[in-house]
Design a protein around this motif. Structure first.
Motif, PDB file in Angstrom:
ATOM      1  N   PHE A   1      21.241   1.006 -11.407  1.00  0.00           N
ATOM      2  CA  PHE A   1      21.567   0.389 -10.037  1.00  0.00           C
ATOM      3  C   PHE A   1      20.136   0.553  -9.186  1.00  0.00           C
ATOM      4  O   PHE A   1      19.635  -0.075  -8.510  1.00  0.00           O
ATOM      5  N   GLN A   2      20.166   2.081  -9.155  1.00  0.00           N
ATOM      6  CA  GLN A   2      19.184   2.538  -8.112  1.00  0.00           C
ATOM      7  C   GLN A   2      17.858   2.107  -8.400  1.00  0.00           C
ATOM      8  O   GLN A   2      17.160   1.508  -7.520  1.00  0.00           O
ATOM      9  N   ALA A   3      17.510   1.862  -9.640  1.00  0.00           N
ATOM     10  CA  ALA A   3      16.242   1.251 -10.096  1.00  0.00           C
ATOM     11  C   ALA A   3      15.937  -0.096  -9.852  1.00  0.00           C
ATOM     12  O   ALA A   3      15.117  -0.541  -9.163  1.00  0.00           O
ATOM     13  N   LEU A   4      16.944  -0.920 -10.052  1.00  0.00           N
ATOM     14  CA  LEU A   4      17.067  -2.149 -10.201  1.00  0.00           C
ATOM     15  C   LEU A   4      16.779  -2.746  -8.511  1.00  0.00           C
ATOM     16  O   LEU A   4      16.286  -3.734  -8.101  1.00  0.00           O
ATOM     17  N   LEU A   5      17.775  -2.061  -7.806  1.00  0.00           N
ATOM     18  CA  LEU A   5      17.627  -2.521  -6.135  1.00  0.00           C
ATOM     19  C   LEU A   5      16.698  -1.788  -5.410  1.00  0.00           C
ATOM     20  O   LEU A   5      16.703  -1.911  -4.344  1.00  0.00           O
TER      21      LEU A   5
ATOM     22  N   VAL B   1      21.904   0.763 -24.121  1.00  0.00           N
ATOM     23  CA  VAL B   1      21.250  -0.344 -23.757  1.00  0.00           C
ATOM     24  C   VAL B   1      20.408   0.157 -22.299  1.00  0.00           C
ATOM     25  O   VAL B   1      19.252  -0.352 -22.351  1.00  0.00           O
ATOM     26  N   LEU B   2      21.122   0.635 -21.398  1.00  0.00           N
ATOM     27  CA  LEU B   2      20.522   1.062 -20.354  1.00  0.00           C
ATOM     28  C   LEU B   2      19.347   2.001 -20.373  1.00  0.00           C
ATOM     29  O   LEU B   2      18.053   1.770 -19.902  1.00  0.00           O
ATOM     30  N   LEU B   3      19.414   2.973 -21.242  1.00  0.00           N
ATOM     31  CA  LEU B   3      18.326   4.018 -21.611  1.00  0.00           C
ATOM     32  C   LEU B   3      17.131   3.217 -22.103  1.00  0.00           C
ATOM     33  O   LEU B   3      15.955   3.573 -21.877  1.00  0.00           O
ATOM     34  N   LEU B   4      17.489   2.212 -22.975  1.00  0.00           N
ATOM     35  CA  LEU B   4      16.336   1.324 -23.699  1.00  0.00           C
ATOM     36  C   LEU B   4      15.519   0.724 -22.593  1.00  0.00           C
ATOM     37  O   LEU B   4      14.347   0.175 -22.666  1.00  0.00           O
ATOM     38  N   GLN B   5      16.178   0.296 -21.336  1.00  0.00           N
ATOM     39  CA  GLN B   5      15.211  -0.208 -20.290  1.00  0.00           C
ATOM     40  C   GLN B   5      14.399   0.687 -19.266  1.00  0.00           C
ATOM     41  O   GLN B   5      13.822   0.324 -18.465  1.00  0.00           O
ATOM     42  N   ALA B   6      14.487   2.147 -19.748  1.00  0.00           N
ATOM     43  CA  ALA B   6      13.862   2.989 -18.668  1.00  0.00           C
ATOM     44  C   ALA B   6      12.573   2.677 -18.428  1.00  0.00           C
ATOM     45  O   ALA B   6      12.146   2.772 -17.199  1.00  0.00           O
ATOM     46  N   ALA B   7      11.828   2.369 -19.501  1.00  0.00           N
ATOM     47  CA  ALA B   7      10.399   2.134 -19.228  1.00  0.00           C
ATOM     48  C   ALA B   7      10.230   0.690 -18.285  1.00  0.00           C
ATOM     49  O   ALA B   7       9.194   0.805 -17.535  1.00  0.00           O
ATOM     50  N   ARG B   8      11.058  -0.011 -18.083  1.00  0.00           N
ATOM     51  CA  ARG B   8      11.301  -1.202 -17.568  1.00  0.00           C
ATOM     52  C   ARG B   8      11.378  -1.134 -16.040  1.00  0.00           C
ATOM     53  O   ARG B   8      10.866  -1.399 -15.129  1.00  0.00           O
ATOM     54  N   TYR B   9      12.522  -0.160 -15.720  1.00  0.00           N
ATOM     55  CA  TYR B   9      12.762   0.408 -14.537  1.00  0.00           C
ATOM     56  C   TYR B   9      11.562   1.130 -13.827  1.00  0.00           C
ATOM     57  O   TYR B   9      11.439   0.837 -12.759  1.00  0.00           O
ATOM     58  N   ASP B  10      10.800   1.875 -14.645  1.00  0.00           N
ATOM     59  CA  ASP B  10       9.785   2.395 -14.135  1.00  0.00           C
ATOM     60  C   ASP B  10       8.735   1.361 -13.686  1.00  0.00           C
ATOM     61  O   ASP B  10       8.108   1.733 -12.477  1.00  0.00           O
ATOM     62  N   GLN B  11       8.607   0.326 -14.305  1.00  0.00           N
ATOM     63  CA  GLN B  11       7.676  -0.627 -13.665  1.00  0.00           C
ATOM     64  C   GLN B  11       8.147  -1.487 -12.431  1.00  0.00           C
ATOM     65  O   GLN B  11       7.462  -1.901 -11.624  1.00  0.00           O
TER      66      GLN B  11
END
Lengths: 343, 263
Positions: free
Chosen positions: A81-85, A216-226
């Motif tokens: 949530f923190q990464a996305l918002l 599933v959330l862990l697999l998004q880690a590189a995207r959250y970095d972006q």
């Protein structure tokens, strides 16, 4: 962050987690005699006649597992949530997701009498399903607010989350008012949060909900970095923004709902754990998220030890995490910069 | 191999229904620097975002190497076309090296781990943009000019064939602006296709091979070489306000300025 440093941190995290895990199994209202448990196991006594082994297998171990799954799940949902918002204060609790989930579970309590007769309806109005529906609705409303303006200030999001949380709490109050008095004690105890589970059914439900969602959330880690540099740059790099938002809100709500429906609303784990871990690892989600799972699990186990052993009786764990998390939240709020966050 | 983007009769409106781009056809290709110029609100940034698929046109087509852009996955597209937004505000502090490494994303596997070749590319991009000495600095502590160079390094790390930049020099002083454009020329000399939205007509005149001029009515007014497009009557038409065209003191190319007190 050098590779050596990273490996050291990972090792440190895993070792301290293992220590807390072990402590959680052996420390309790009654200190467990491992030799006694072993003798009971060797003599193949039925569980009903082997008190020490029974405590170990049916109480301590499931309880520790439940605390670990719930803490890890809440922490990783907080990271997402923190990464996305793009906001360090966004967590399942501060966004009102936990309260909404609690209201959902609460509604399920009330409906249980009515729907018990019809199997399909009973399933649809189960604690888990209702918690997810309410949590999802809350996230959707917060997201609408966030998406309406490109630069939604942290204050607006938080106020929205807090307001929705208050609404959910009003709903809970109302249903308490409607509930039969003899049920109130159980319902109230659940509302304070607790991992004092018996047996493996709650653990299994938690595991089935938390583990795939966390993966599933862990697999998004590189995207959250972006996301660090905003949505346009991320989109230009090939991140599917819409899909990432949908995935995160859906899976983040689901994981929170499963946890809330099993152990009640436990606050602030998703706030303090990612914040603390970030101080060690830096902002890279590929390191932050797995370590947050471990740290969140260990933190909740530790809080549970405090609940069982240090404070009188069996203090509800939600009270402890809030007493620890509240001041940390205030501390973050009054500082102008959130350590490494540019807000 | 030559890479190109063709835009056919693009139109785009905001959700409020307000038209921001109308019937624009153009193309950009590797090896040249294309400048998109025009008045405020003409739809320059919108055109740029349509060309790299960040926006979808209301009508018309965008073709990347003759295939519709939407047939590419996001990552496939990002390996060919990179986009650098006008300004960025990082949510948390990252070192310059970390910022540049983020550019490797479309080339990485599901876990996003960087291998040795990736680290070498990051180092090379830092070198190309003369930011190697900043590698361990906090991105937020950099000056405006340094930030733009680091951001450029990060989109270069994407190893695109075409690089689209939205007003990259709007916050830079004149020498830094010229230096940035010279850098773009160097990159185009190495075969990269550059598309740059800019307010600075004179920088565009000096450093672009082709100009795409959009008008106040959100339509294409003219496109072609700088001396072809930058003529007083064409510019006055596009901007809806009189502009004068003279000669650049050094190159003799077109040099645009506004008249004193209006005409």
């Amino acid at each position: 962050m050098t590779l050596g440093n990273t490996r050291f941190l990972l090792l440190l995290g895993l070792v301290s987690c293992a220590v807390i895990f072990t402590c959680s199994i052996f420390i309790g209202t009654e200190t467990l005699d491992l030799g006694q448990a072993w003798r009971e196991l060797r003599s193949l006594t039925p569980l009903s006649e082997a008190p020490t082994l029974s405590i170990l297998l049916m109480q301590r171990i499931p309880r520790t597992l439940a605390a670990f799954l719930a803490g890890g799940g809440l922490a990783v949902a907080g990271c997402a949530f923190q990464a996305l918002l793009r906001n360090p204060l966004a967590t399942p609790y501060t966004l009102g997701v936990a309260s909404a989930g609690a209201l959902g579970a609460w509604v399920a309590f009330l409906l249980a009498d009515v729907t018990a007769a019809i199997p399909l309806l009973a399933l649809l109005t189960s604690k888990q399903v209702m918690a997810f529906l309410f949590a999802g609705l809350d996230v959707f409303l917060v997201y609408l607010l966030a998406a309406r303006r490109i630069h939604t200030s942290p204050a607006v999001l938080l106020l929205a989350g807090v307001t929705l949380g208050m609404l959910a709490n009003a709903g809970i109050m109302f249903s308490r008012y409607l509930a039969r008095p003899d049920r109130l004690v159980n319902m109230d105890r659940w509302l304070m949060g607790g991992v004092d589970v018996l047996g493996y059914q709650p653990v299994l439900l938690l595991a089935v909900g938390v583990i795939p969602c966390a993966a599933v959330l862990l697999l998004q880690a590189a995207r959250y970095d972006q996301f660090a540099f905003g949505t346009t740059l991320a989109a230009g790099r090939g991140v599917n923004i819409g899909r990432l938002q949908t995935t995160t809100f859906f899976v983040g709500s689901l994981i929170t709902a499963v946890i809330v429906s099993e152990v009640g609303p436990i606050g602030f784990v998703g706030l303090i754990i990612p914040h603390g871990v970030r101080l060690l690892t830096g902002p890279s989600h590929r390191l932050l998220m797995p370590l947050s799972i471990v740290a969140g699990g260990a933190f909740l186990c530790a809080c549970d030890i405090v609940a069982r052993r240090i404070l009188p009786g069996e203090t509800p764990i939600g009270i402890i995490t809030t007493m620890v998390g509240g001041p940390v939240f205030l501390y973050l709020l009054v500082r102008r910069r959130f350590s490494d966050w540019n807000v | 191999m030559m890479h190109r983007i063709d835009a056919e009769a693009l139109a785009y409106s905001y959700t409020s229904g307000q038209r921001v781009l109308d019937d624009v056809s153009t193309h950009v290709a590797t090896g040249e620097v294309t400048g998109i110029i025009g008045p405020n609100g003409a739809g320059k940034s919108t055109l740029l975002q349509l060309l790299c698929g960040l926006l979808s046109p209301e009508s018309g087509n965008v073709l990347l190497n003759k295939s519709p852009l939407e047939q590419y996955t996001d990552r496939e597209r990002a390996r060919l076309v990179a986009y650098m937004p006008q300004s960025v505000s990082p949510a948390f502090s990252l070192t310059v090296r970390e910022v540049v490494a983020l550019g490797r994303f479309p080339h990485l596997g599901p876990f996003g781990s960087l291998g040795t070749p990736d680290h070498e590319i990051v180092q090379d991009c830092l070198g190309q943009t003369e930011t190697s000495h900043l590698a361990t600095r906090d991105f937020l502590s950099l000056s405006g000019g340094e930030r733009q160079r680091v951001l450029l390094a990060s989109v270069l790390a994407q190893e695109p064939q075409l690089l689209l930049l939205d007003e990259p020099t709007s916050s830079l002083d004149l020498p830094h602006e010229a230096a940035f454009f010279r850098q773009l020329r160097t990159l185009s000399g190495r075969g990269l296709g550059i598309v740059v939205v800019t307010h600075d007509i004179n920088m565009a005149a000096q450093f672009c091979d082709r100009l795409v001029l959009l008008g106040k009515d959100h339509r294409l007014v003219n496109q072609g070489g700088p001396s072809e497009v930058l003529q007083a009557d064409i510019l006055t038409d596009a901007y809806g306000s009189p502009l004068l065209v003279g000669e650049h003191p050094q190159t003799g190319g077109p040099f645009v300025t506004a008249p004193v007190g209006g005409i």
